[in-house]
Design an enzyme around this catalytic site. Structure first.
Site, PDB file in Angstrom:
ATOM      1  N   VAL A 176       0.866  -1.184   0.000  1.00  0.00           N
ATOM      2  CA  VAL A 176       0.000   0.000   0.000  1.00  0.00           C
ATOM      3  C   VAL A 176       0.904   1.237   0.000  1.00  0.00           C
ATOM      4  O   VAL A 176       1.676   1.445   0.932  1.00  0.00           O
ATOM      5  CB  VAL A 176      -0.927   0.009   1.237  1.00  0.00           C
ATOM      6  CG1 VAL A 176      -1.795   1.250   1.252  1.00  0.00           C
ATOM      7  CG2 VAL A 176      -1.784  -1.247   1.267  1.00  0.00           C
ATOM      8  N   LEU A 177       0.789   2.050  -1.060  1.00  0.00           N
ATOM      9  CA  LEU A 177       1.682   3.190  -1.217  1.00  0.00           C
ATOM     10  C   LEU A 177       1.035   4.531  -0.888  1.00  0.00           C
ATOM     11  O   LEU A 177       1.696   5.558  -0.901  1.00  0.00           O
ATOM     12  CB  LEU A 177       2.228   3.229  -2.658  1.00  0.00           C
ATOM     13  CG  LEU A 177       3.032   1.994  -3.076  1.00  0.00           C
ATOM     14  CD1 LEU A 177       3.401   2.066  -4.549  1.00  0.00           C
ATOM     15  CD2 LEU A 177       4.287   1.861  -2.229  1.00  0.00           C
ATOM     16  N   SER A 178      -0.285   4.522  -0.615  1.00  0.00           N
ATOM     17  CA  SER A 178      -0.948   5.788  -0.259  1.00  0.00           C
ATOM     18  C   SER A 178      -1.922   5.554   0.892  1.00  0.00           C
ATOM     19  O   SER A 178      -2.233   4.420   1.231  1.00  0.00           O
ATOM     20  CB  SER A 178      -1.700   6.355  -1.470  1.00  0.00           C
ATOM     21  OG  SER A 178      -2.918   5.660  -1.658  1.00  0.00           O
ATOM     22  N   GLY A 179      -2.422   6.637   1.443  1.00  0.00           N
ATOM     23  CA  GLY A 179      -3.348   6.547   2.577  1.00  0.00           C
ATOM     24  C   GLY A 179      -4.804   6.603   2.170  1.00  0.00           C
ATOM     25  O   GLY A 179      -5.672   6.837   3.019  1.00  0.00           O
TER      26      GLY A 179
END
Length: 196
Positions: A49-52
């Site tokens: 997971v690279l973003s919130g």
């Protein structure tokens, strides 16, 4: 339990756990290198997971397990899917609406942490996988680093050096123990010679 036996028992367990962990990481990294994409285990794909955008469902840096779909047209509202947004980007968001248009199925998606829905509906043929519900926090950062050329090199060299070091230490301990036993066995014979 004596201190020596306790130390042997503990070091063997730690060695086993470390060996299994490193072996698993090497298999995951090699799998991702061989496939040229995300690593796979038992039919599931591991995604970082690279973003919130999906917090609090999963946080940035988490590792999530997604399952490839045979039929991406029978998904429902609330499912979390991974889809190809464009040639370069893969996104994991929640389905908020299912749209049917003739034989085609579209999905309107939105990140749990986003205020607005995604701009374009997702075509069923662009869906890569469905979220399995399994998440490991923060491990994604490590996996991303391990997939880099530097990380792969370090991950292959360091465990080998550590295992060789541990093997050398174990052999040294065994030799010390053997020498101690030999000295103890020789002491009673010397005492008998002095008495006679």
């Amino acid at each position: 339990m004596t201190k020596t036996k306790w130390w042997k028992w503990t070091s063997n367990i730690l060695y086993g756990v470390m060996f299994i962990f490193l072996l698993t990481m090497i298999i995951i990294v090699m799998s991702s290198r061989a496939s040229g994409g995300e690593p796979e285990l038992f039919g599931y794909q591991l995604k970082t997971v690279l973003s919130g955008s999906m917090e609090p469902t999963f946080k940035t840096g988490s590792l999530i397990l997604v399952e490839k779909l045979e039929n991406p047209t029978n998904l429902k509202k609330g499912d979390v899917i991974t889809f190809q947004q464009d040639e370069a980007n893969v996104v994991t968001h929640r389905i908020i609406e299912v749209l049917k248009q003739g034989d085609n199925t579209f999905y309107r998606t939105q990140g749990d942490n986003n205020q607005d829905a995604d701009t374009n509906p997702v075509l069923s043929q662009n869906i890569v996988a469905k979220y399995s519900g399994f998440t490991i926090p923060l491990i994604g950062y490590f996996l991303q680093w391990a997939s880099s050329p530097l990380g792969t090199g370090i991950l292959l060299i360091v465990p080998g050096v550590l295992l060789l070091g541990y093997a050398g230490w174990t052999i040294r301990q065994a030799i010390k123990e053997l020498e101690t036993k030999m000295k103890e066995a020789a002491k009673p014979e010397d005492a008998e010679k002095i008495v006679s």
